[in-house]
Scaffold this active site. Structure first.
Site, PDB file in Angstrom:
ATOM      1  N   GLN A 253      79.545  85.888 -20.341  1.00 55.93           N
ATOM      2  CA  GLN A 253      78.729  84.965 -20.225  1.00 55.93           C
ATOM      3  C   GLN A 253      79.722  83.894 -20.211  1.00 55.93           C
ATOM      4  OE1 GLN A 253      75.864  85.252 -20.580  1.00 55.93           O
ATOM      5  NE2 GLN A 253      75.287  87.098 -21.332  1.00 55.93           N
ATOM      6  N   CYS A 419      71.601  91.763 -28.986  1.00 58.46           N
ATOM      7  CA  CYS A 419      72.830  92.782 -29.484  1.00 58.46           C
ATOM      8  C   CYS A 419      73.430  92.142 -30.214  1.00 58.46           C
ATOM      9  CB  CYS A 419      73.906  93.029 -28.235  1.00 58.46           C
ATOM     10  SG  CYS A 419      72.384  94.583 -27.046  1.00 58.46           S
TER      11      CYS A 419
END
Lengths: 464, 434
Positions: A253, A419
């Site tokens: 990310q 997740c």
């Protein structure tokens, strides 16, 4: 503060069944959606202003964004799950398969030479993108998940034993946790988790307290896919090195959203996935310091990663080939190279600055919606917040929110645990909704999202 | 019989430097190449015949084949390394990324639903293509190599121990051998190799002799990428099952070239790679019998393959998800599905028949060249020879042959190292090149 999301689903997913251009559109009458659409057009838009944003300028190159669903333009806010691709990536993939597709590394002929040059060229592009000292430090994998497994199996199983400790945070993605559970089960090393502060960021003081000479590796995210917060990796590396621990950074990310310099960060391992950084699916990479990679046993065995093969044993290639068994994802790596070229010509710092603006705008717009609870630190409490918000609405199931946003408004977000089940349990919830943006999104889209969210909440709560 | 190829290279690769359209062309004068080209045109060609071959009919759909290098048409004879792709595959990949790219399985929104449907649809296409009993028996991997590693790590490490035996042949690809060397090193199980007969095929009698109640798994190719020969898998499975051994079949060189029916073959595991069957790079598959997959520990851990994750342990998804950690090669799997559609509409039996003709024609044409030594069984000595020939030329280094063929006449062949010898592989597929 909103309570945990209601567990009762109002809106069963069995009722959904639609595709782009499907005029039946789901539960809401067409006229309602068109009315909403008209309302958005009537509102003041940024297009009237003289300066186009980075989102305005770049989105023209992303064909998927120019779709409509029942008259509503697609608002793609699921970039934390996967990013969209600019034209140049599709063009590059197409060109590869049409004109020089060939197996790499072993061929004499002109096609193989060209494919090899492009594939290794992509490796160099990745290396330069993250400022690796050497392109041999880049190992291509399927995705960041495989890259973490590579480290776990190849470094972890050989270097960890009973009594050793692996430090992670409760905010880690399953792909950063489960491989180390395997290692723990096989070696007897134990997992230690850093919890959250009340600002809902990993507790750095607790982290420092957990480090000891038993700590052999620290596995942490750079930017959290749920909380939007960023960890101080350089400090973490400094503290970890003091106790002799290695550091693996999950940069899924961060690499797509800001300049990432592996030499500056100083971590031993760093992983990322192509599909989250405007590249194709099927390829990702591990960056590992060359001396460490050189000391590691192979992971997958087979063609390409060997030097010589005898009946009972083999000798192995040097990194990175040692870790790339079989025919690689050649076209996909070359496509990733094109994505990197694209991102680089915009400039990662420019992307980062724009996304910081988007992040603040998203957070402030969202928090103004009644009964919304956003997880992670407020922008004012951190010097970095990613352009994503995981949130819940009091008494409304996040999956219902996501469904109505999609069916009625063409807004794509995600709902679930992202997740990160351990993180959700730590926060005291089962699931959350998440809107995650990228540089091709705009503040106008945020306005559409927030307006649509309010309508969706009204729709769902009025029916109860 | 030619002796081992001369070790002295005449033609150093440092002298090569060219790319498509490069008029400088290398060491041979252009006029020579054009003369060769003209000679080919003057020779009787198949185009004069009334019936177009499968190669003639299909090659139009493979854009890469329509390139020229210094006036010479590309002759792509390196299909054992990777195959070329028909237009529909590129179109499908492009459509995925342009119109419905999204992560799969967990999304609510319409793009995710469409991507998931197409990805799982591709799994069903693969299952149908190999006649699997259930699409859950297909696990997507990067390639056949990863698929074999999956079995080695997940089944092998849990089921093998000191004293157990793994039987392979000397003709196995490195990807079928090296993972089992790892297993042997970690578990103490030993590797047993079946040698070749004088016809240069694996010695089936020796194989039967090697089987015992110590044998726990047999790892064999279906079609050899060097010898061109085919193993009798159904018999191998029968014999192996009698001693309680599992069978893993490396079908990389068979699935793209003939009908393969996993139920009929009866093997426990079968692997193949998309890029060898006209599909994209980055995806391959393992077929495993469902009861076996269900009993296997996971291999790669992470998102998608779990059911619940706690701090110290997790519970796992059912197959195939159990073995597909992280975001899959979604676009590539969908592209493989398009390749399968393409192959299926031609018909694998039709492809196989044509390639058998090609195989015989290739062998007979090649063997007529003086001083050529082809490895593997002659077509007359076997009921199946793949359309590939690995060969050497007496006193000429195979790399020199491959270089000149590439530079002068644009015929692309690989050169491989096999044991201590170098030899040229000339594998071709159903696309005939004049």
């Amino acid at each position: 503060m909103a309570t945990a999301a209601a567990s009762l689903r109002y809106f069963p997913s069995s009722l959904r069944k639609r595709s782009p251009g499907d005029a039946s559109g789901g539960l809401v009458k067409l006229s309602h959606r068109r009315a909403l659409s008209a309302a958005r057009v009537a509102a003041p838009s940024r297009e009237a202003e003289p300066v186009a944003s980075l989102g305005d300028l770049t989105r023209v190159e992303f064909p998927i964004l120019h779709q409509e669903f029942d008259g509503a333009k697609l608002v793609y806010f699921d970039n934390g799950a996967t990013s969209q691709k600019p034209n140049i990536v599709m063009k590059t993939l197409d060109e590869y398969y049409r004109s020089y597709n060939s197996n790499v590394h072993r061929g004499i002929h002109v096609l193989s030479a060209k494919a090899t040059e492009a594939y290794e060229g992509a490796r160099t592009k990745v290396a330069n993108f993250v400022n690796a000292a050497d392109s041999r430090e880049i190992v291509f994998t399927r995705n960041a998940t495989e890259a973490i497994n590579l480290v776990a199996y190849s470094w972890g199983l050989s270097n960890l034993k009973q009594g050793d400790e692996i430090v992670l945070t409760v905010a880690e993605h399953h792909s950063a946790i489960v491989p180390w559970q395997f290692v723990s089960q096989k070696t007897g090393a134990t997992l230690k988790y850093v919890g959250l502060t009340k600002e809902e960021v990993p507790d750095i003081e607790q982290f420092k307290g957990l480090l000891s000479n038993k700590t052999k590796i620290v596995v942490v995210h750079h930017v959290s896919n749920v909380l939007g917060s960023m960890l101080p990796i350089e400090d973490i590396v400094t503290w970890s090195n003091r106790v002799g621990a290695k550091v693996l950074v999950d940069a899924c990310q961060s690499v797509p959203h800001m300049p990432v310099d592996v030499q500056k960060l100083g971590a031993d391992f760093l992983v990322a996935s192509s599909h989250k950084m405007c590249g194709p699916t099927g390829v990702g990479f591990l960056h590992g310091k060359l001396d460490i990679l050189s000391s590691m046993e192979p992971f997958l065995g087979g063609g390409e990663m060997i030097a010589d093969v005898f009946q009972d044993k083999s000798t192995y290639a040097e990194p990175p080939s040692r870790f790339e068994a079989g025919t690689p994802a050649i076209g996909e790596a070359i496509g990733l190279g094109a994505a990197i070229d694209y991102l680089s010509q915009i400039g990662m710092q420019k992307i980062h600055e724009y996304e910081k603006e988007l992040a603040t705008y998203l957070y402030e717009s969202l928090i103004s919606v009644p009964n919304v609870r956003i997880y992670g630190p407020a922008p004012c409490k951190t010097d970095h917040r990613a352009p994503l918000c995981s949130f819940n609405v009091e008494n409304v199931h996040p999956t219902d929110i996501a469904e109505i946003l999609d069916l009625q408004h063409g807004v794509a977000i995600r709902s679930g645990h992202h997740c990160a089940q351990i993180l959700h349990r730590t926060l005291g919830i089962n699931a959350s909704a998440r809107a995650s943006l990228h540089f091709y999104n705009t503040k106008e889209e945020v306005d559409v999202f927030v307006h649509a969210l309010k309508s969706s909440i009204d729709f769902l709560t009025s029916e109860l």
